[in-house]
Write a protein that holds these residues in place. Structure first.
Motif, PDB file in Angstrom:
ATOM      1  N   ASP A  43      56.131  49.857  52.820  1.00  0.00           N
ATOM      2  CA  ASP A  43      57.525  49.819  53.278  1.00  0.00           C
ATOM      3  C   ASP A  43      58.368  48.780  52.541  1.00  0.00           C
ATOM      4  N   ASP A  44      58.328  48.765  51.238  1.00  0.00           N
ATOM      5  CA  ASP A  44      59.127  47.866  50.399  1.00  0.00           C
ATOM      6  C   ASP A  44      58.778  46.389  50.559  1.00  0.00           C
ATOM      7  N   LEU A  45      57.673  46.066  51.169  1.00  0.00           N
ATOM      8  CA  LEU A  45      57.198  44.682  51.250  1.00  0.00           C
ATOM      9  C   LEU A  45      55.771  44.622  50.733  1.00  0.00           C
ATOM     10  N   TRP A  46      55.315  43.411  50.477  1.00  0.00           N
ATOM     11  CA  TRP A  46      53.945  43.181  50.009  1.00  0.00           C
ATOM     12  C   TRP A  46      53.240  42.335  51.063  1.00  0.00           C
ATOM     13  N   TYR A  47      52.167  42.901  51.625  1.00  0.00           N
ATOM     14  CA  TYR A  47      51.431  42.244  52.700  1.00  0.00           C
ATOM     15  C   TYR A  47      50.102  41.741  52.165  1.00  0.00           C
ATOM     16  N   LEU A  48      49.748  40.532  52.615  1.00  0.00           N
ATOM     17  CA  LEU A  48      48.491  39.909  52.213  1.00  0.00           C
ATOM     18  C   LEU A  48      47.565  39.877  53.417  1.00  0.00           C
ATOM     19  N   TYR A  49      46.385  40.503  53.262  1.00  0.00           N
ATOM     20  CA  TYR A  49      45.416  40.611  54.356  1.00  0.00           C
ATOM     21  C   TYR A  49      44.149  39.851  54.025  1.00  0.00           C
ATOM     22  N   SER A  50      43.584  39.254  55.074  1.00  0.00           N
ATOM     23  CA  SER A  50      42.248  38.695  55.023  1.00  0.00           C
ATOM     24  C   SER A  50      41.449  39.535  56.006  1.00  0.00           C
ATOM     25  N   GLY A  51      40.659  40.440  55.461  1.00  0.00           N
ATOM     26  CA  GLY A  51      39.989  41.406  56.334  1.00  0.00           C
ATOM     27  C   GLY A  51      41.047  42.292  56.992  1.00  0.00           C
ATOM     28  N   GLY A  77      34.694  32.570  46.523  1.00  0.00           N
ATOM     29  CA  GLY A  77      34.316  33.959  46.771  1.00  0.00           C
ATOM     30  C   GLY A  77      35.080  34.606  47.920  1.00  0.00           C
ATOM     31  N   GLU A  78      36.074  33.908  48.475  1.00  0.00           N
ATOM     32  CA  GLU A  78      36.878  34.489  49.550  1.00  0.00           C
ATOM     33  C   GLU A  78      37.773  35.571  48.955  1.00  0.00           C
ATOM     34  N   LYS A  79      37.940  36.653  49.726  1.00  0.00           N
ATOM     35  CA  LYS A  79      38.724  37.784  49.228  1.00  0.00           C
ATOM     36  C   LYS A  79      39.949  38.011  50.094  1.00  0.00           C
ATOM     37  N   LEU A  80      41.048  38.338  49.414  1.00  0.00           N
ATOM     38  CA  LEU A  80      42.287  38.739  50.077  1.00  0.00           C
ATOM     39  C   LEU A  80      42.727  40.063  49.454  1.00  0.00           C
ATOM     40  N   VAL A  81      43.415  40.871  50.244  1.00  0.00           N
ATOM     41  CA  VAL A  81      43.928  42.141  49.739  1.00  0.00           C
ATOM     42  C   VAL A  81      45.452  42.105  49.821  1.00  0.00           C
ATOM     43  N   LEU A  82      46.087  42.425  48.709  1.00  0.00           N
ATOM     44  CA  LEU A  82      47.540  42.519  48.645  1.00  0.00           C
ATOM     45  C   LEU A  82      47.894  44.000  48.631  1.00  0.00           C
ATOM     46  N   LEU A  87      46.566  40.079  59.090  1.00  0.00           N
ATOM     47  CA  LEU A  87      47.711  39.868  58.213  1.00  0.00           C
ATOM     48  C   LEU A  87      47.904  38.363  58.030  1.00  0.00           C
ATOM     49  N   GLU A  88      47.934  37.929  56.769  1.00  0.00           N
ATOM     50  CA  GLU A  88      48.099  36.515  56.459  1.00  0.00           C
ATOM     51  C   GLU A  88      49.554  36.170  56.144  1.00  0.00           C
ATOM     52  N   MET A  89      50.184  36.986  55.294  1.00  0.00           N
ATOM     53  CA  MET A  89      51.544  36.701  54.825  1.00  0.00           C
ATOM     54  C   MET A  89      52.216  38.013  54.448  1.00  0.00           C
ATOM     55  N   ALA A  90      53.560  37.954  54.345  1.00  0.00           N
ATOM     56  CA  ALA A  90      54.340  39.076  53.826  1.00  0.00           C
ATOM     57  C   ALA A  90      55.297  38.529  52.771  1.00  0.00           C
ATOM     58  N   PHE A  91      55.548  39.314  51.717  1.00  0.00           N
ATOM     59  CA  PHE A  91      56.391  38.893  50.602  1.00  0.00           C
ATOM     60  C   PHE A  91      57.405  39.976  50.284  1.00  0.00           C
ATOM     61  N   THR A 128      58.651  40.442  47.168  1.00  0.00           N
ATOM     62  CA  THR A 128      58.375  40.985  45.834  1.00  0.00           C
ATOM     63  C   THR A 128      56.925  40.719  45.448  1.00  0.00           C
ATOM     64  N   PRO A 129      56.412  41.523  44.540  1.00  0.00           N
ATOM     65  CA  PRO A 129      55.046  41.266  44.071  1.00  0.00           C
ATOM     66  C   PRO A 129      54.940  39.951  43.305  1.00  0.00           C
ATOM     67  N   ASP A 130      56.016  39.556  42.643  1.00  0.00           N
ATOM     68  CA  ASP A 130      55.992  38.275  41.916  1.00  0.00           C
ATOM     69  C   ASP A 130      55.826  37.098  42.872  1.00  0.00           C
ATOM     70  N   GLU A 131      56.504  37.151  44.027  1.00  0.00           N
ATOM     71  CA  GLU A 131      56.327  36.091  45.031  1.00  0.00           C
ATOM     72  C   GLU A 131      54.872  36.044  45.493  1.00  0.00           C
ATOM     73  N   ALA A 132      54.306  37.215  45.725  1.00  0.00           N
ATOM     74  CA  ALA A 132      52.916  37.282  46.179  1.00  0.00           C
ATOM     75  C   ALA A 132      51.978  36.718  45.119  1.00  0.00           C
ATOM     76  N   LYS A 133      52.169  37.104  43.871  1.00  0.00           N
ATOM     77  CA  LYS A 133      51.314  36.607  42.787  1.00  0.00           C
ATOM     78  C   LYS A 133      51.426  35.095  42.648  1.00  0.00           C
ATOM     79  N   GLU A 134      52.640  34.578  42.771  1.00  0.00           N
ATOM     80  CA  GLU A 134      52.849  33.136  42.664  1.00  0.00           C
ATOM     81  C   GLU A 134      52.105  32.415  43.786  1.00  0.00           C
ATOM     82  N   TYR A 135      52.237  32.912  45.004  1.00  0.00           N
ATOM     83  CA  TYR A 135      51.558  32.303  46.145  1.00  0.00           C
ATOM     84  C   TYR A 135      50.040  32.338  45.946  1.00  0.00           C
TER      85      TYR A 135
END
Length: 165
Positions: free
Chosen positions: A128-136, A119-124, A139-143, A145-152
């Motif tokens: 600015d041409d990057l994809w950022y992954l947030y937990s609340g 039930g943990e949630k992350l927001v992608l 910032l957790e990670m930056a990608f 491409t969206p494909d890299e983010a989806k794969e991760y």
């Protein structure tokens, strides 16, 4: 098997080919009318009977890494057929690259929510041409491409909170 002299005689019969003597008694034939970067039709015809004809633009021939077909065991009919096909292939302009598809690739929305089995949630989020992954707010990670983010996210056990993303 044709002899070296027979192969030379056959290739000399093509007025569009220019004979070039190279080292060790070998002979090449060039097609100056080629519409491609490649101009060599016959390569390293050797007095021992070995030699090659360019078939890199042809289907149905066993070619080496440079696109050449070994003609050691060819008959006159086979050799003439290959030389004719090689010249014809080099006389045709290179095919144009296909036009880009008008269909739009399925894209991720600018922001999407992802959840795992706990039930943990992350927001992608795209910024600015990057994809950022947030937990609340963190910032957790930056990608790149969206494909890299989806794969991760998939590797970490997350799936889209809204199916179809």
């Amino acid at each position: 098997m044709l002899t070296f002299e027979q192969k030379i005689q056959i290739l000399d019969s093509y007025p569009q080919l220019e004979r070039k003597n190279v080292s060790l008694g070998r002979v090449n034939y060039h097609f100056e009318g080629s519409l491609h970067e490649k101009k060599t039709v016959a390569y390293h015809l050797h007095p021992n009977g070995n030699g090659y004809v360019y078939g890199g633009l042809l289907q149905g021939y066993d070619v080496d890494a440079k696109g050449f077909v070994n003609i050691r065991e060819f008959t006159e009919v086979e050799l003439r057929g290959l030389v004719d096909a090689s010249i014809a292939s080099l006389s045709e302009p290179a095919p144009e690259a296909p036009a880009p598809s008008r269909k739009k690739a399925k894209r991720l929305p600018a922001e999407s929510e992802w959840v795992n089995a706990k039930g943990e949630k992350l927001v992608l989020r795209a910024e600015d041409d990057l994809w950022y992954l947030y937990s609340g707010l963190s910032l957790e990670m930056a990608f790149d491409t969206p494909d890299e983010a989806k794969e991760y996210l998939a590797e970490e056990g997350f799936s889209p909170a809204v199916p179809g993303v």
